[in-house]
Scaffold this active site. Structure first.
Site, mmCIF file in Angstrom:
data_model
loop_
_atom_site.group_PDB
_atom_site.id
_atom_site.type_symbol
_atom_site.label_atom_id
_atom_site.label_comp_id
_atom_site.label_asym_id
_atom_site.label_seq_id
_atom_site.Cartn_x
_atom_site.Cartn_y
_atom_site.Cartn_z
ATOM 1 N N ARG A 1 42.845 -1.846 48.645
ATOM 2 C CA ARG A 1 42.717 -1.883 47.182
ATOM 3 C C ARG A 1 42.306 -0.516 46.635
ATOM 4 O O ARG A 1 41.482 0.174 47.201
ATOM 5 C CB ARG A 1 41.690 -2.941 46.763
ATOM 6 C CG ARG A 1 42.102 -4.342 47.152
ATOM 7 C CD ARG A 1 41.292 -5.421 46.452
ATOM 8 N NE ARG A 1 39.868 -5.383 46.752
ATOM 9 C CZ ARG A 1 39.057 -6.423 46.550
ATOM 10 N NH1 ARG A 1 39.537 -7.547 46.066
ATOM 11 N NH2 ARG A 1 37.773 -6.322 46.844
ATOM 12 N N ARG B 1 36.728 1.703 45.947
ATOM 13 C CA ARG B 1 35.342 1.308 45.727
ATOM 14 C C ARG B 1 34.596 1.250 47.054
ATOM 15 O O ARG B 1 35.193 0.982 48.098
ATOM 16 C CB ARG B 1 35.270 -0.065 45.058
ATOM 17 C CG ARG B 1 35.820 -0.077 43.667
ATOM 18 C CD ARG B 1 35.703 -1.428 42.990
ATOM 19 N NE ARG B 1 35.287 -2.531 43.865
ATOM 20 C CZ ARG B 1 35.153 -3.781 43.430
ATOM 21 N NH1 ARG B 1 35.399 -4.080 42.172
ATOM 22 N NH2 ARG B 1 34.785 -4.740 44.268
ATOM 23 N N ARG C 1 30.288 -7.095 55.840
ATOM 24 C CA ARG C 1 30.312 -8.333 55.060
ATOM 25 C C ARG C 1 30.840 -9.486 55.904
ATOM 26 O O ARG C 1 30.347 -10.622 55.808
ATOM 27 C CB ARG C 1 31.168 -8.159 53.810
ATOM 28 C CG ARG C 1 30.565 -7.238 52.760
ATOM 29 C CD ARG C 1 31.569 -6.901 51.671
ATOM 30 N NE ARG C 1 31.982 -8.079 50.914
ATOM 31 C CZ ARG C 1 33.055 -8.097 50.113
ATOM 32 N NH1 ARG C 1 33.825 -7.026 50.001
ATOM 33 N NH2 ARG C 1 33.347 -9.186 49.441
#
Length: 217
Positions: free
Chosen positions: A127, A160, A171
């Site tokens: 992304r 990001r 995560r």
């Protein structure tokens, strides 16, 4: 239908939650939405949560549970709901069971969106976000025509921090640590159903709805 949706980051829970909730005509209840609503409205629980959020700490289970409990008491959740992001651990699952039991209710099904870690890394690390308009592109699935620049406004694209591979893998480790016991808990209760969450969004939706239909009839 009373449904909990689980799956790792990048599995497409937010997207699928909207489609599934719409199909079965139940409200989509996500912890993110609940947090934002309580904080913006300045509720006592929202003010309590904000103290932890502003300090960069996790909001304690008790505060999260209180917000979810209040939301489930609202009229639109009386005939069913889809929970996205709650419960996150076995303690929260046990409390949810107790909350429903006091109302003579129970969960119908827990749907797990199944996707392997490498696919999650590919989805999230590809992304790129436009600094100017905020649109999100993807290097594989939706690339801009000019590398590093947004097709919409010409702004610079950047990755990001939470889309970096090392962050994503961390995560996933946290998710596995917290959620593997949760999946085992619901599996032992006979509530867990898994669907393959790879492939086009519409295909995943079709598989999910097919797996759920006998619970929503």
């Amino acid at each position: 239908m009373r449904l909990v949706l689980v799956g790792p980051p990048g599995a497409g829970k937010g997207t699928q939650a909207q489609f599934i909730a719409s199909h079965f005509a139940v409200p989509k209840i996500s912890t993110g939405d609940i947090f934002r609503a309580n904080v913006s409205q300045g509720t006592p629980l929202g003010l309590e949560a904000r103290k932890f959020m502003d300090a960069g700490d996790l909001v304690p289970d008790e505060v999260t549970i209180g917000m979810v409990q209040d939301r489930l008491r609202e009229d639109d959740a009386a005939e069913g709901f889809l929970l996205d992001g709650f419960p996150r651990n076995v303690h929260q699952a046990e409390v949810l069971d107790e909350l429903l039991d006091r109302q003579g209710l129970r969960l119908d099904v827990v749907l797990e969106l199944v996707v392997d870690d490498e696919e999650v890394v590919r989805r999230l690390s590809g992304r790129r976000t436009c600094r100017q308009c905020g649109h999100v592109w993807h290097l594989d699935f939706d690339p801009p025509t000019r590398e590093g620049h947004c097709d919409r406004c010409g702004g610079e694209l950047f990755q990001r921090d939470d889309d970096r591979e090392d962050t994503i893998r961390h995560r996933l480790e946290v998710y596995a640590e917290q959620t593997s016991p949760l999946i085992g808990y619901y599996g032992d209760l006979g509530l867990l159903r898994g669907v393959d969450a790879t492939g086009p969004v519409e295909d995943v939706t079709e598989r999910a709805i097919a797996a759920l239909h006998r619970f929503g009839d």
